[in-house]
Design a protein around this motif. Sequence first.
Motif, PDB file in Angstrom:
ATOM      1  N   ARG A 107       0.838  -1.207   0.000  1.00 51.12           N
ATOM      2  CA  ARG A 107       0.000   0.000   0.000  1.00 51.12           C
ATOM      3  C   ARG A 107       0.867   1.248   0.000  1.00 51.12           C
ATOM      4  NH1 ARG A 107      -2.185   3.685   3.469  1.00 51.12           N
ATOM      5  NH2 ARG A 107      -4.273   4.416   2.960  1.00 51.12           N
ATOM      6  N   ILE A 111       1.086   3.912  -3.113  1.00 51.11           N
ATOM      7  CA  ILE A 111       0.760   5.340  -2.949  1.00 51.11           C
ATOM      8  C   ILE A 111       1.944   6.209  -3.354  1.00 51.11           C
ATOM      9  CG2 ILE A 111       0.288   7.108  -1.199  1.00 51.11           C
ATOM     10  CD1 ILE A 111      -1.567   5.077   0.166  1.00 51.11           C
ATOM     11  N   GLN A 112       3.153   5.799  -3.003  1.00 50.86           N
ATOM     12  CA  GLN A 112       4.340   6.572  -3.391  1.00 50.86           C
ATOM     13  C   GLN A 112       4.492   6.635  -4.910  1.00 50.86           C
ATOM     14  OE1 GLN A 112       7.569   4.643  -1.399  1.00 50.86           O
ATOM     15  NE2 GLN A 112       7.171   5.657   0.563  1.00 50.86           N
ATOM     16  N   LEU A 114       2.168   6.061  -7.219  1.00 49.41           N
ATOM     17  CA  LEU A 114       1.049   6.803  -7.820  1.00 49.41           C
ATOM     18  C   LEU A 114       1.217   8.304  -7.621  1.00 49.41           C
ATOM     19  CD1 LEU A 114      -2.029   4.553  -6.933  1.00 49.41           C
ATOM     20  CD2 LEU A 114      -1.052   4.952  -9.203  1.00 49.41           C
ATOM     21  N   SER A 115       1.803   8.709  -6.485  1.00 47.10           N
ATOM     22  CA  SER A 115       2.042  10.135  -6.228  1.00 47.10           C
ATOM     23  C   SER A 115       3.047  10.713  -7.221  1.00 47.10           C
ATOM     24  CB  SER A 115       2.559  10.344  -4.804  1.00 47.10           C
ATOM     25  OG  SER A 115       1.559   9.997  -3.880  1.00 47.10           O
ATOM     26  N   PRO A 119       0.441  13.171  -9.410  1.00 44.66           N
ATOM     27  CA  PRO A 119       0.553  13.953  -8.175  1.00 44.66           C
ATOM     28  C   PRO A 119      -0.740  14.687  -7.809  1.00 44.66           C
ATOM     29  CG  PRO A 119       1.916  14.901  -9.925  1.00 44.66           C
ATOM     30  CD  PRO A 119       1.356  13.619 -10.436  1.00 44.66           C
ATOM     31  N   ASP A 121      -3.929  13.946  -8.676  1.00 39.61           N
ATOM     32  CA  ASP A 121      -4.966  12.988  -8.276  1.00 39.61           C
ATOM     33  C   ASP A 121      -4.688  12.425  -6.889  1.00 39.61           C
ATOM     34  OD1 ASP A 121      -6.376  13.270 -10.655  1.00 39.61           O
ATOM     35  OD2 ASP A 121      -5.241  11.655 -11.635  1.00 39.61           O
ATOM     36  N   MET A 122      -3.428  12.172  -6.595  1.00 41.72           N
ATOM     37  CA  MET A 122      -3.086  11.627  -5.291  1.00 41.72           C
ATOM     38  C   MET A 122      -3.245  12.679  -4.195  1.00 41.72           C
ATOM     39  SD  MET A 122      -2.734   8.481  -5.641  1.00 41.72           S
ATOM     40  CE  MET A 122      -2.198   8.089  -4.001  1.00 41.72           C
ATOM     41  N   TYR A 125      -6.807  12.585  -3.505  1.00 37.93           N
ATOM     42  CA  TYR A 125      -7.087  11.352  -2.745  1.00 37.93           C
ATOM     43  C   TYR A 125      -6.721  11.535  -1.268  1.00 37.93           C
ATOM     44  CZ  TYR A 125      -6.287   6.604  -0.975  1.00 37.93           C
ATOM     45  OH  TYR A 125      -6.289   5.467  -0.214  1.00 37.93           O
ATOM     46  N   ARG A 126      -5.523  12.120  -1.028  1.00 35.83           N
ATOM     47  CA  ARG A 126      -5.077  12.322   0.362  1.00 35.83           C
ATOM     48  C   ARG A 126      -5.983  13.313   1.088  1.00 35.83           C
ATOM     49  NH1 ARG A 126      -0.231  11.841  -2.147  1.00 35.83           N
ATOM     50  NH2 ARG A 126       0.102  14.081  -2.262  1.00 35.83           N
ATOM     51  N   ARG A 129      -9.125  11.516   2.063  1.00 36.78           N
ATOM     52  CA  ARG A 129      -8.835  10.576   3.158  1.00 36.78           C
ATOM     53  C   ARG A 129      -8.450  11.298   4.446  1.00 36.78           C
ATOM     54  NH1 ARG A 129      -8.914   5.006   3.027  1.00 36.78           N
ATOM     55  NH2 ARG A 129      -7.102   5.114   4.342  1.00 36.78           N
ATOM     56  N   PRO A 134       2.069  13.030   1.969  1.00 38.75           N
ATOM     57  CA  PRO A 134       2.230  11.694   1.379  1.00 38.75           C
ATOM     58  C   PRO A 134       3.067  10.810   2.280  1.00 38.75           C
ATOM     59  CG  PRO A 134       3.588  13.293   0.209  1.00 38.75           C
ATOM     60  CD  PRO A 134       2.768  14.065   1.208  1.00 38.75           C
TER      61      PRO A 134
END
Length: 136
Positions: A107, A111-112, A114-115, A119, A121-122, A125-126, A129, A134
Amino acid sequence: MAEKFDHLEEHLEKFVENIRQLGIIVSDFQPSSQAGLNQKLNFIVTGLQDIDKCRQQLHDIMVPLEVFEYIDQGRNPQLYTKECLERALAKNEQVKGKIDTMKKDFRLLLIQELSKVFPEDMANYRSIRGEDHPPS
């Protein structure tokens, strides 16, 4: 299925009892007890035939060789089952721990990566959440 075993167990118990009685007759043998001895020998032969008939009903039963080793060592064969279950539970815990570790590591790595690729979109996402930064 249990009735097959019950039937075999009944025949084995009778056979063991006849062997015990035969031992008593032989240990104190008198010529006058020859008829009783012959009768017990016939019972033993019949008992072996009955046990052999039970074998045909149980031909598909597989017993691990380790169970026989336990019996040869004078140990209770039920200990084999208990120890197998304990080993399976220990292995299950070990594998579960590895899976949990892999899930966390995967996970974080996902996430790393995908970031780096997405960047914006992540970041979105963050924020959804409730994460401020990150994971590193």
